[in-house]
Every structure is written in structure tokens, then in C-alpha cells.
Design a protein around this motif. Sequence first.
Motif, PDB file in Angstrom:
ATOM      1  N   LEU A  32      -4.920   4.198   3.892  1.00  0.00           N
ATOM      2  CA  LEU A  32      -6.156   4.392   3.134  1.00  0.00           C
ATOM      3  C   LEU A  32      -6.775   5.753   3.436  1.00  0.00           C
ATOM      4  CD1 LEU A  32      -7.821   0.859   3.464  1.00  0.00           C
ATOM      5  CD2 LEU A  32      -6.727   1.825   1.447  1.00  0.00           C
TER       6      LEU A  32
ATOM      7  N   MET B 286      -7.494  -4.443  -1.042  1.00  0.00           N
ATOM      8  CA  MET B 286      -7.447  -4.940   0.334  1.00  0.00           C
ATOM      9  C   MET B 286      -8.425  -6.086   0.557  1.00  0.00           C
ATOM     10  SD  MET B 286      -5.295  -3.503   2.507  1.00  0.00           S
ATOM     11  CE  MET B 286      -6.114  -3.662   4.087  1.00  0.00           C
ATOM     12  N   LEU B 287      -9.519  -6.091  -0.191  1.00  0.00           N
ATOM     13  CA  LEU B 287     -10.525  -7.144  -0.045  1.00  0.00           C
ATOM     14  C   LEU B 287     -10.155  -8.408  -0.817  1.00  0.00           C
ATOM     15  CD1 LEU B 287     -13.763  -4.979  -0.390  1.00  0.00           C
ATOM     16  CD2 LEU B 287     -12.706  -5.825   1.711  1.00  0.00           C
TER      17      LEU B 287
ATOM     18  N   VAL C 124      -8.806   0.028  -1.773  1.00  0.00           N
ATOM     19  CA  VAL C 124      -9.792  -0.658  -0.934  1.00  0.00           C
ATOM     20  C   VAL C 124     -10.185  -1.997  -1.550  1.00  0.00           C
ATOM     21  CG1 VAL C 124     -12.156  -0.559  -0.067  1.00  0.00           C
ATOM     22  CG2 VAL C 124     -10.679   1.441   0.126  1.00  0.00           C
TER      23      VAL C 124
ATOM     24  N   SER D 209      -2.425   0.090   7.716  1.00  0.00           N
ATOM     25  CA  SER D 209      -3.119   0.024   6.425  1.00  0.00           C
ATOM     26  C   SER D 209      -4.307   0.979   6.395  1.00  0.00           C
ATOM     27  CB  SER D 209      -3.590  -1.408   6.156  1.00  0.00           C
ATOM     28  OG  SER D 209      -2.496  -2.292   6.056  1.00  0.00           O
ATOM     29  N   SER D 210      -5.052   1.058   7.499  1.00  0.00           N
ATOM     30  CA  SER D 210      -6.182   1.991   7.568  1.00  0.00           C
ATOM     31  C   SER D 210      -5.707   3.436   7.475  1.00  0.00           C
ATOM     32  CB  SER D 210      -6.955   1.772   8.872  1.00  0.00           C
ATOM     33  OG  SER D 210      -7.471   0.454   8.938  1.00  0.00           O
TER      34      SER D 210
ATOM     35  N   LEU E 185       0.826  -1.208   0.000  1.00  0.00           N
ATOM     36  CA  LEU E 185       0.000   0.000   0.000  1.00  0.00           C
ATOM     37  C   LEU E 185       0.860   1.259   0.000  1.00  0.00           C
ATOM     38  CD1 LEU E 185      -2.905  -0.902   2.454  1.00  0.00           C
ATOM     39  CD2 LEU E 185      -3.019  -0.684  -0.029  1.00  0.00           C
TER      40      LEU E 185
ATOM     41  N   LEU F  60      -8.002   5.627  -3.974  1.00  0.00           N
ATOM     42  CA  LEU F  60      -8.651   5.008  -2.827  1.00  0.00           C
ATOM     43  C   LEU F  60      -9.475   3.789  -3.212  1.00  0.00           C
ATOM     44  CD1 LEU F  60      -9.222   5.090   0.177  1.00  0.00           C
ATOM     45  CD2 LEU F  60     -11.115   6.666  -0.275  1.00  0.00           C
ATOM     46  N   ARG F  61     -10.284   3.890  -4.247  1.00  0.00           N
ATOM     47  CA  ARG F  61     -11.164   2.778  -4.611  1.00  0.00           C
ATOM     48  C   ARG F  61     -10.360   1.531  -4.979  1.00  0.00           C
ATOM     49  NH1 ARG F  61     -16.266   1.492  -6.230  1.00  0.00           N
ATOM     50  NH2 ARG F  61     -16.451  -0.064  -7.875  1.00  0.00           N
TER      51      ARG F  61
END
Length: 329
Positions: A167, A182-183, A179, A163-164, A106, A175-176
Amino acid sequence: MSAAPLTRTRLIGLLALLLVLALALLTASLCLGSTAYRPWQLWQNTPDALLARDVVLQLRLPRSLAALAVGGLLAVAGLAQQILLRNPLAEPYVLGTSGGASVGALTALLLSGGTALVSLSAGLGALLSTLLVFGLARHDHSSQQARLLLTGIAVTSFTGALSSLLLAIAPEGLLRGMVFWMLGDLSGADWHLPLFSLVLLAVLLWPFARELNLLSHGQQAAHALGGRTRLLQWLLYFSSAAATAVAVTTAGMIGFIGLIVPHALRLLLGQDVRLLLPAAALGGGCLLLAADLVGRTLIAPQQLPVGVVTALAGVPVFLWLLQQRGVRR
């Protein structure tokens, strides 16, 4: 005297079964998706042949190969860490390895780094977090193993917070994608590096399979029987960190593969690393490919992140495996 032929027979039979399963899932992955294009349309003399070739060969095939390779890497990394800790709950996500790789990747993404920088940053993050957790492994006692697991959980929480934070400060344009990554996301994933890494990892670990069997009984027992415990530990440190880094760089955060697959195979096959190593490489790939197939087809044309699918399926499967183990006992 019959143990070696029995092991070879079981190994050949198991690998054949897993290969058949992998080919079946790969075929299904090439046939199913949000569009109606199928592999056999490639050889038809129709206007849709070119579109079918793009969908099947340029989108579905690379994604399917990446799923097989990434799943295998995560399963082998989980197996390596379970041998180190002699604990079936150990895996890259529990011990913070994936979290460290995620922070590194990230950070590189936030700095608009290229693929090489992202991979390098993920590798350094995974290695640093692994060394931090296993830095306490100086003695082979149960209390030490419990402390390592607690340290891993703490490192996982810390890397999750980092990580948060990354973000939160990321620009809107990044950002999108960050995120969704990350999933767990296999869209556009490159299969060359993870597949090469998986083959290299298997070739590297296979000659040490017998000594890893000794290490799984503890450092003191392995050392007493002539095992090169220090060499094996560092080999597993770097192997699990590198495998996790490549997997995270390729597909983002995907959980439960490194936990479920080695544990399930151990319930079925026993503790022999000679069986578990190739079985984990194939079994992890099959599981992630099946999860990706579900994510692509369940609510098509929309796609579910593959990390969400593995998390939703992982908990009930793990509980079922524990129940079956209790019934057999």
C-alpha cells in the motif's frame, strides 16, 4: 438405531430454517438501500421501472448473491481449519491464510493484473501461507497445536506488514481502491465464481464427512479407526486455501465469519460434520449478507465497509456465545 433418523431430521430442519433466513435476508437486501427503488416496481408501467430494474437486478442482486457465497466460503474454510487443529479459535485470518491471499491479490493489483491474475495470485498466496503454517503438523500433540497457532499469528503479522508495504508503494490512482478493498468491499463483486466454488467445495467435502468426524478427534484416533488421515489433511489444506482465496479475491479482507459461524453452530449442533458443513455454508452467507445490509443502510447514502461491520459485531457476539456456553454447563 435412532441416531441416523435423528441426524437427518435435524439436518432437514436446520437447513430449512437457514434457507428461510437466507431468503428473508435476500428479500430485505433487494428492497433496502440508498435509493427508494423496490423489486415490485419492476413490473409497474412507470418511468422509474427501468431505473428500478438497474438498481435491483444490476446492483443489489449480484451484491447479495456474492455476500451469500463469500460468507459461505469463509465459514466452510474456518470449519476445515478448526477440524485440522481441533481448536475453535482456528480460522483463515488467525492462521495467515487470508493474509497470504491478500498479499498475492494486492501484488497483482499493483501490477495492474486482470481478474484472472488476481485470483491466481491470491490462490498461490493462500496456499503458500497455509503450507507454511501447517508444515509443522507432523505429530498430533497439544504442544504442536499451540505452536501452529503461534506460527499462524506470526505469518498473519508478516503478511500484514507486506500488505502495508504494498500500500505504501502503490500509486495514488490505485491506493484508494486497494485500501477500501482491504477493509472488505462487496461493491461490484461478481457472484458467479464464489457461488460455483461454494457448491463445488460442499460436493467435494460431503462424501468425507464421516471420516472428518474421526479426524476431529485427532490424527492418531482417526488412523486407528481406519481413517485416511493424510488424504483428509491435504484435502482440507487445499480446500481452505482455495475457499479463502476466492473469498478474498471477490470481497477483500473480511474477518470473523470463519471464526464465529462454525463455533456458534458447534455450540448449537454438536460436533457432527454432516450437520456442520451445510449449516456453515448457509450460516456464513446469512451472516455476511446481514452485515452488508447494515453497512449499506446504516448511514445511507454512504456505505460502511462490510469487513468493518463484521469486526465490530464479531467480538460481542463471540463473547455472548461463550457466556451462553458457560451458563449451560
